[in-house]
Design an enzyme around this catalytic site. Structure first.
Site, PDB file in Angstrom:
ATOM      1  N   GLU A 182       0.848  -1.187   0.000  1.00  0.00           N
ATOM      2  CA  GLU A 182       0.000   0.000   0.000  1.00  0.00           C
ATOM      3  C   GLU A 182       0.892   1.249   0.000  1.00  0.00           C
ATOM      4  O   GLU A 182       1.887   1.285   0.727  1.00  0.00           O
ATOM      5  CB  GLU A 182      -0.912   0.052   1.228  1.00  0.00           C
ATOM      6  CG  GLU A 182      -1.985   1.115   1.049  1.00  0.00           C
ATOM      7  CD  GLU A 182      -2.954   1.225   2.232  1.00  0.00           C
ATOM      8  OE1 GLU A 182      -2.693   0.655   3.307  1.00  0.00           O
ATOM      9  OE2 GLU A 182      -3.957   1.907   2.061  1.00  0.00           O
ATOM     10  N   GLY A 318       3.257   2.053  10.718  1.00  0.00           N
ATOM     11  CA  GLY A 318       3.133   1.409  12.023  1.00  0.00           C
ATOM     12  C   GLY A 318       2.755  -0.047  11.829  1.00  0.00           C
ATOM     13  O   GLY A 318       3.279  -0.945  12.483  1.00  0.00           O
ATOM     14  N   ALA A 319       1.827  -0.268  10.899  1.00  0.00           N
ATOM     15  CA  ALA A 319       1.371  -1.619  10.597  1.00  0.00           C
ATOM     16  C   ALA A 319       0.612  -1.597   9.280  1.00  0.00           C
ATOM     17  O   ALA A 319       0.219  -0.529   8.809  1.00  0.00           O
ATOM     18  CB  ALA A 319       0.441  -2.120  11.703  1.00  0.00           C
ATOM     19  N   GLU A 355      -5.864  -2.659  12.513  1.00  0.00           N
ATOM     20  CA  GLU A 355      -5.583  -3.484  11.327  1.00  0.00           C
ATOM     21  C   GLU A 355      -6.601  -4.606  11.157  1.00  0.00           C
ATOM     22  O   GLU A 355      -6.948  -4.969  10.029  1.00  0.00           O
ATOM     23  CB  GLU A 355      -4.162  -4.061  11.389  1.00  0.00           C
ATOM     24  CG  GLU A 355      -3.041  -3.036  11.563  1.00  0.00           C
ATOM     25  CD  GLU A 355      -3.077  -1.872  10.585  1.00  0.00           C
ATOM     26  OE1 GLU A 355      -3.670  -2.013   9.505  1.00  0.00           O
ATOM     27  OE2 GLU A 355      -2.521  -0.799  10.919  1.00  0.00           O
TER      28      GLU A 355
END
Ligand code: BES
Ligand code: ZN
EC number: 3.4.11.-
Length: 921
Positions: A182, A318-319, A355
């Site tokens: 992404e 971050g994730a 997430e």
């Protein structure tokens, strides 16, 4: 129970009751001419011309990608074979796909049941990250197989298919191969139709050394020796559901894991570095609770058989919510019971919650185009709090939402260089740019407001309708509004369009009058700008859900109303003259409030005696602070309000107040009375510091630990004598191994001793950094290094930031820490960035980290000419994905400068007078 707007019976009479007269400057210049003056003198008004961006042609599209990748973990290359089942919708002799930094070796297309046609040309359009495959004959409509063999590099830029460095328990340096696709980097791993709306299924296989872990979105269905090399195996994964390319992921490396099965039967694993499986347990528990929570909330089961959560050593974000294989920074996933602090636990819980929400909202239903990115990120940033509130009610996480997201969003959105939540984007650098506080925090804040307006029951119903209707497909913002409108019967699109299609938010001015037993409120709305209320005829308007509470029942709304016009009158029945009236219960509405002086006067005792709820105290203080920064009220007034927080027990209220005091301190570091504001900080924080002490008391919990760390850090940094002495004593014991500091006390102690230390303190900290085994501890140290006092030591920290010792994603916080650490640091960090621009830029090659770095490094300036300097530098050193950030920074510098000119003298006088006759508590 929302009332429609009351008929404006009194409105005409009250038309003159707009916001109070703007400050002199604003009277001299109309809003538009002011904007022109500020921006033109800097040349900021003209955005550089952009080339028109084109999405991929729709004549050929994928049905299934069969993809085999063979990474080489020693020479950092990979080989790939793609066999894509594709559909030719319109006869053509070329196929256009996305492709970046990949060399295609051969390509062919075979219509179903027919012979292969070899591509005769690969025309790379590097700027557009596309390749055009040309065929010698026409590909007729119908299905067929596109085969492409290619090679690429496992890069070190943390995007696409990249390498991540780790050290084995025996001290050997090795590399893992991991992905981050992404927004637009799947095209760096394989040629593909890399747009969120072009969904397909994926059959992935990886050829990897047989002693390595190989993971992808789905479960393994086959693992067999690789024919050409006995050291390799081929691992085949089950076919994915139809999905977007940006959610594909693979990881090859060495990991341990812990696993469980969630109540709803999903196999959950947390992968950690070798030897650290224990550190995955906390996240595992959170994930196992979260999956059933979302299943119930959405009333849609998690669609895959497994989910892995994995900690990746080098990781830019971050994730990342890859479907079934969520990747995290180590610090966003790993918790060590002894060495992790309370705020890390909370962060891990929030990130896991975020997430996993994407597994439905984003992965199952995906935004149609990046314009709707906010749907993904705003929604996940809201529901992560709902989920954490469910798992950890003791965190009081919704109050923290207000200080972490809501106020942050308002700060950014008050700028002329903000952007609407829904923003048209094309080129990848524009897409990178919108992973910002508008998409995340404003997005989350307007969803929170909407949820409150609709009510949980109908909101849930609408969510289920939306997810069911669009599952495996794509959706746009209006699709969500339609579902919520159907579920609630309320005018959702009309209300929400005012929040997502135009930038900014309103300032609601309110004054009141006692009319016999009733209180009559006069409300008016005007766009709030960081430089003061909007002046001009064409002021945007919002449909604002407004709540009103009174001191009779501070926790419940006496009235809820939808403000759908510029001015409104509201009659509150039976409100005694001695009662206070407050707008925006819970600080849920995305607006700021300006009270008439009488209304404000009556609210202030509610801060001191705590009769106002915490989140309302927080909101009131934050509104006043931003009104002062905008020149609407005087900063001295806010300092007086801050003094009313003497009895404040709430962590989050303190945290927000502390953040604002930090902003003010930074501003006043440009003056020669910086020491006086430090005295003020010490006075404000001393009483709570004394109440808390250094050691946890029986029965204390999570929020007490956070509060203690905050207060001691603030006192220590400001040079509070007793705190400094105790911090030094505890630090010495810690370093000598006599008494290890508890994880929650480490940040404040490190900060205090460094700020008031010398070169030997810095050396000790660097040694602790080297010895630290946990990334959390390394980050903790990295973040405070910038507090070091002398110019020479600051240079040492800056050099350290770019050294091998610091992971590339963490360089940003080290340099940012220097810029925020002191007046010298600010100048030194900026010079360092200019001097090392090429190296810094190359670390990330664009992306959002560069924006964060620029923001942290320059926005503390408060001298007009610095805005010009920053702008000029980036004109000759372009950073395309940070263009808007740079404009925002320049605007902030000008705002700081104006604020300083306006208020410095009166603040100074107030502080002097306060010192001469201290207020009695
Ligand atoms: N989808 C993002 C990851 C991402 C961020 C990809 C930026 C590309 C660019 C992910 O869901 C996310 O939002 N991560 C956050 C953490 C979250 C808890 C706010 C992040 O990385 O900061
Ligand atoms: Zn997200």
């Amino acid at each position: 129970m929302w009332l429609a707007a009351a008929a404006p019976s009194l409105a005409r009479r009250l038309l003159f009751l707009g916001p109070p007269p703007p400050p002199l400057l604003l009277l001299l210049l109309s809003r538009s001419s002011r904007r022109r003056r500020c921006l033109h003198s800097l040349g900021l008004a003209a955005m550089p011309e952009k080339r028109p961006f084109e999405r991929l042609p729709a004549d050929v599209s994928p049905i299934n990608y069969s993809l085999c990748l063979k990474p080489d973990l020693l020479d950092f290359t990979f080989e790939g074979k793609l066999e894509a089942a594709a559909q030719v919708r319109q006869a053509t002799n070329q196929i256009v796909m996305n492709c970046a930094d990949i060399d295609i070796i051969t390509a062919s297309y075979a219509p179903e049941g027919d012979e292969e046609i070899h591509a005769t040309g690969f025309n790379y359009q590097n700027e557009d990250e596309k390749v055009t495959l040309s065929f010698p004959s026409t590909l007729q409509t119908g299905t067929g197989t596109l085969k492409i063999d290619f090679v690429g590099e496992l890069n070190d830029k943390m995007k696409g298919f990249y390498r991540s460095k780790y050290t084995t328990p025996s001290g050997e340096v090795r590399y893992a191969a991991v992905t981050q696709f992404e927004a637009t980097d799947a095209r760096r791993a394989f040629p593909c139709w890399d747009e969120p709306a072009i969904k397909a299924t994926f059959d992935i296989s990886l050829v990897v050394p047989k002693d390595r872990v190989a993971l992808s979105n789905m479960n393994v269905i086959d693992r067999k020796p690789y024919p050409d090399d006995e050291n390799l195996v081929e691992v085949k994964f089950a076919r994915t559901p139809v999905m977007s390319t940006y959610l594909v992921a693979f990881v090859v490396g060495e990991y341990d894991f812990v696993e469980t099965r969630s109540k709803d039967g999903v196999c959950v694993r947390v992968y950690t570095p070798v030897g650290k499986a224990e550190q995955g347990k906390f996240a595992l528990e959170v994930a196992a609770k979260t999956l059933p929570f979302y299943k119930d909330y959405f009333n849609v089961p998690y669609p895959l058989p497994k989910i892995d959560l994995i900690a990746i050593a080098d990781f830019a974000a971050g994730a990342m919510e890859n479907w079934g294989l969520v990747t995290y920074r180590e610090t966003a996933l790993l918790i060590d019971p002894k060495n992790s602090c309370s705020s890390s636990r909370q962060w891990v819980a929030l990130v896991v919650g975020h997430e996993l929400a994407h597994q439905w909202f984003g992965n199952l239903v995906t935004m149609e185009w990046w314009t709707h990115l906010w749907l993904n990120e705003g929604f996940a940033s809201w529901i992560e709090y709902l989920c954490v509130d469910h798992c950890f009610p003791e965190y009081d996480i919704w109050t923290q939402f207000v200080s972490a997201d809501y106020t942050r969003a308002q700060e950014l959105d008050a700028l002329d260089n903000s952007h609407p939540i829904e923003v048209s984007v094309g080129h990848p650098s524009e897409v990178d740019e919108i992973f910002d506080a508008i998409s995340y925090s404003k997005g989350a804040s307007v969803i929170r407001m909407l949820h409150d307006y609709i009510g949980d029951k109908d909101f849930k119903k609408g969510m289920n309708m939306y997810l069911t209707k669009f599952q495996q497909k794509n959706a746009a913002t209006e699709d969500l509004w339609e579902s919520l409108e159907n579920a609630s019967g309320k005018p959702i699109a009309a209300v929400m369009n005012t929040w997502t299609k135009q930038m900014g938010f309103p300032l609601i001015y309110v004054e009141s009058e006692q009319v016999e037993d009733d209180r009559v409120l006069r409300l008016s709305q005007r766009k709030f700008c960081a430089s003061g209320p909007y002046v001009g005829e064409d002021c945007p308007q919002w449909m604002v859900p407004i709540t009103i509470s009174t001191s009779e029942d501070p926790n419940h709304a006496k009235l809820k109303i939808l403000m759908d016009k510029p001015e409104m009158n509201i009659v509150l029945k039976n409100v005694r003259p001695d009662q206070w009236v407050k707008l925006n219960l819970g600080t849920v509405g995305f607006y700021r409030t300006q009270y008439s002086s009488t209304m404000l006067e009556s609210l202030l005792p509610g801060i001191r005696d705590l009769s106002l709820p915490p989140v309302d105290r927080l909101g009131l203080q934050n509104d006043l602070f931003s009104l002062a920064r905008a020149g609407i009220i005087s900063t001295v007034e806010v300092l007086k309000v801050m003094e009313a927080f003497v009895n404040e027990p709430n962590y989050t209220v303190w945290s927000d107040l502390s953040c604002n005091l930090g902003i003010l301190s930074t501003l006043l570091s440009h003056t020669d009375f910086y020491e006086e504001i430090q005295e003020f900080v010490k006075d404000i924080f001393s009483p709570i510091g004394e109440r808390l002490g250094w050691d946890p008391k029986p029965g204390e919990g999570h929020l007490d630990a956070l509060l203690r760390g905050l207060v001691l850090g603030k006192l220590g940094k400001a040079g509070h004598k007793a705190t400094l002495e105790e911090a030094r004593r505890r630090f010495k014991d810690h370093v000598e191994g006599k008494q290890i500091l508890s994880a929650d006390l480490r940040s404040p102690v490190y900060l205090t001793v460094l700020k008031h230390g010398d070169s030997s303190t810095l050396d000790i900290m660097l040694k602790l950094h080297k010895q630290a085994d946990m990334q959390e501890e390394k980050n903790r140290i990295e973040r405070v290094l910038g507090a070091t006092p002398s110019s020479e030591l600051i240079q040492k920290v800056l050099t350290f930031a770019l050294s091998e010792e610091v992971r590339p994603q963490d360089t940003v916080s080290v340099i940012g820490g220097v810029a925020g650490g002191s007046k010298h640091g600010r100048k030194a960090a900026w010079k360092f960035i200019k001097d090392n621009w090429e190296e810094v830029y190359n670390r990330y090659q664009g992306g959002f980290l560069i924006s964060r770095l620029i923001k942290l490094s320059v926005e503390g300036f408060a001298v007009d000419k610095m805005a010009g300097e920053v702008k000029a530098f980036f004109e000759s050193h372009p950073a395309p994905s940070a263009e808007r950030t740079i404009q925002q920074c320049c605007e902030n510098i000008l705002l700081n400068a104006a604020w300083l000119k306006r208020d410095a003298e009166s603040i100074h006088q107030y502080l002097l007078q306060r010192k001469a006759s201290p207020p009695t508590v």
